[in-house]
Design a protein around this motif. Structure first.
Motif, PDB file in Angstrom:
ATOM      1  N   THR A 192       0.831  -1.211   0.000  1.00 34.13           N
ATOM      2  CA  THR A 192       0.000   0.000   0.000  1.00 34.13           C
ATOM      3  C   THR A 192       0.863   1.257   0.000  1.00 34.13           C
ATOM      4  O   THR A 192       0.633   2.189  -0.777  1.00 34.13           O
ATOM      5  CB  THR A 192      -0.926   0.001   1.222  1.00 34.13           C
ATOM      6  N   LEU A 193       1.859   1.286   0.883  1.00 29.61           N
ATOM      7  CA  LEU A 193       2.738   2.454   0.946  1.00 29.61           C
ATOM      8  C   LEU A 193       3.525   2.631  -0.349  1.00 29.61           C
ATOM      9  O   LEU A 193       3.728   3.755  -0.814  1.00 29.61           O
ATOM     10  CB  LEU A 193       3.694   2.324   2.135  1.00 29.61           C
ATOM     11  N   GLY A 194       3.972   1.527  -0.935  1.00 27.45           N
ATOM     12  CA  GLY A 194       4.677   1.629  -2.209  1.00 27.45           C
ATOM     13  C   GLY A 194       3.791   2.155  -3.327  1.00 27.45           C
ATOM     14  O   GLY A 194       4.222   2.968  -4.158  1.00 27.45           O
ATOM     15  N   THR A 195       2.538   1.704  -3.330  1.00 28.00           N
ATOM     16  CA  THR A 195       1.605   2.199  -4.340  1.00 28.00           C
ATOM     17  C   THR A 195       1.312   3.684  -4.149  1.00 28.00           C
ATOM     18  O   THR A 195       1.230   4.447  -5.117  1.00 28.00           O
ATOM     19  CB  THR A 195       0.297   1.392  -4.274  1.00 28.00           C
ATOM     20  N   VAL A 196       1.172   4.102  -2.881  1.00 30.64           N
ATOM     21  CA  VAL A 196       0.965   5.525  -2.612  1.00 30.64           C
ATOM     22  C   VAL A 196       2.165   6.336  -3.086  1.00 30.64           C
ATOM     23  O   VAL A 196       2.021   7.425  -3.668  1.00 30.64           O
ATOM     24  CB  VAL A 196       0.694   5.751  -1.113  1.00 30.64           C
ATOM     25  N   GLY A 197       3.369   5.826  -2.829  1.00 28.64           N
ATOM     26  CA  GLY A 197       4.568   6.517  -3.296  1.00 28.64           C
ATOM     27  C   GLY A 197       4.601   6.662  -4.806  1.00 28.64           C
ATOM     28  O   GLY A 197       4.909   7.741  -5.332  1.00 28.64           O
ATOM     29  N   LEU A 198       4.248   5.596  -5.525  1.00 26.21           N
ATOM     30  CA  LEU A 198       4.183   5.683  -6.989  1.00 26.21           C
ATOM     31  C   LEU A 198       3.130   6.682  -7.436  1.00 26.21           C
ATOM     32  O   LEU A 198       3.330   7.438  -8.397  1.00 26.21           O
ATOM     33  CB  LEU A 198       3.881   4.300  -7.568  1.00 26.21           C
ATOM     34  N   GLY A 199       1.990   6.684  -6.741  1.00 24.14           N
ATOM     35  CA  GLY A 199       0.952   7.653  -7.091  1.00 24.14           C
ATOM     36  C   GLY A 199       1.403   9.090  -6.912  1.00 24.14           C
ATOM     37  O   GLY A 199       1.070   9.962  -7.715  1.00 24.14           O
ATOM     38  N   LEU A 200       2.180   9.348  -5.864  1.00 21.28           N
ATOM     39  CA  LEU A 200       2.688  10.702  -5.651  1.00 21.28           C
ATOM     40  C   LEU A 200       3.650  11.112  -6.754  1.00 21.28           C
ATOM     41  O   LEU A 200       3.655  12.266  -7.205  1.00 21.28           O
ATOM     42  CB  LEU A 200       3.376  10.785  -4.286  1.00 21.28           C
ATOM     43  N   PHE A 201       4.473  10.169  -7.221  1.00 24.79           N
ATOM     44  CA  PHE A 201       5.346  10.477  -8.358  1.00 24.79           C
ATOM     45  C   PHE A 201       4.520  10.848  -9.588  1.00 24.79           C
ATOM     46  O   PHE A 201       4.857  11.770 -10.329  1.00 24.79           O
ATOM     47  CB  PHE A 201       6.243   9.276  -8.676  1.00 24.79           C
ATOM     48  N   GLY A 202       3.425  10.101  -9.794  1.00 25.58           N
ATOM     49  CA  GLY A 202       2.570  10.396 -10.940  1.00 25.58           C
ATOM     50  C   GLY A 202       1.897  11.752 -10.835  1.00 25.58           C
ATOM     51  O   GLY A 202       1.754  12.465 -11.832  1.00 25.58           O
TER      52      GLY A 202
END
Length: 289
Positions: free
Chosen positions: A18-28
């Motif tokens: 979940t945290l990794g996905t949130v991090g990727l979303g922030l990059f996007g």
């Protein structure tokens, strides 16, 4: 009946994903914000360059938070091999981000100075042209000898129009005095109008530069602290500190280090070992006969 601990139902692997996905979303989100002002490219437009620089700095906290989430996942030991690989890639890109924000400081300073100087130059040119025009009108009014001559002079300079009532109903000296007073008032109003917007733009540009340049420096340090090169866990910021390469046995930036010179970094020289040179016995020993 025994109660189950609330943490027993938490799956660390799921939390890490979940945290990794949130991090990727922030990059996007950051890429979307930058792309909205980056395209279409207008490299010769100074206003466009300043807008892009402001967007890069204003939204840079978003990917920094995403990178921090990846570090936290790796620190907790919950990260999967995929997340660890993603973190390594992100930390390497953070090196480029740190250098980019560092490079943005002189670019922003030069861009602000060029816009500032261009605005001041244009304002000065407009004021000079207005002053020359008012001076020509003033000389035309002062040099007129007859009412009809005054009218022709003003028409030639595209000045205020005079009707027959102005020419016949008022003596020429009083008419000239009234026109000169109106001219002075119009010149003062125009100069205030030319100076007002220019100073407002200069103040806004100064405040923007005062915010962006220190922010870019802070972001460069933050990304350098989050960046990693290769497989090391030492941050890029710590590698850039003076003396850190020698303390950690790293090669110098020129490719010449203690190892390449045949010297052990942990071994001291002959003088420091108490040996003055070849053929000299160490302290506390006696030479043979």
């Amino acid at each position: 009946m025994a109660r189950s601990s609330p943490s027993s139902s938490v799956d660390p692997a799921a939390v890490a994903e979940t945290l990794g996905t949130v991090g990727l979303g922030l990059f996007g989100v950051y890429l979307a914000a930058v792309g909205s002002v980056l395209f279409p490219l207008r490299l010769l437009d100074r206003g466009w360059r300043l807008t892009v620089a402001a967007t890069l700095v204003d939204h840079a906290v978003i990917p920094l938070v995403g990178l921090t989430l990846l570090h936290l996942v790796a620190l907790a030991g919950w990260a999967s091999p995929r997340l660890l690989k993603l973190r390594r890639q992100a930390t390497r890109l953070a090196v480029a981000a740190a250098l980019g924000f560092l490079l943005l400081i002189p670019v922003q300073a030069y861009g602000s100075w060029s816009v500032f100087s261009g605005a001041r130059s244009e304002s000065n040119r407009q004021q000079e042209r207005a002053a020359m025009r008012f001076q020509a009108l003033r000389e035309a009014i002062q040099g007129a000898t007859r009412p009809e001559d005054l009218r022709r002079r003003l028409e030639a300079l595209q000045g205020p129009a005079l009707d027959q009532g102005d020419l016949r109903g008022e003596p020429l000296p009083r008419l000239k005095q009234r026109l000169l007073a109106s001219l002075e008032l119009a010149q003062a109003q125009m100069m205030r109008r030319l100076q007002g917007p220019g100073h407002g733009q200069e103040d806004a540009l100064f405040r923007s530069s005062l915010r962006l340049i220190p922010s870019a420096l802070i972001l460069a340090l933050a990304f350098a602290a989050s960046a990693r090169r290769g497989e090391r866990e030492r941050s890029f910021l710590s590698e850039c500190r003076p003396g850190s390469r020698r303390r950690h046995g790293l090669a110098s930036p020129w490719g010449v280090g203690p190892t390449l010179l045949g010297i052990d970094a942990d071994h001291q020289g002959p003088e420091q070992d108490g040996i003055s040179g070849p053929g000299v016995a160490p302290p506390g020993t006696r030479e043979g006969p």
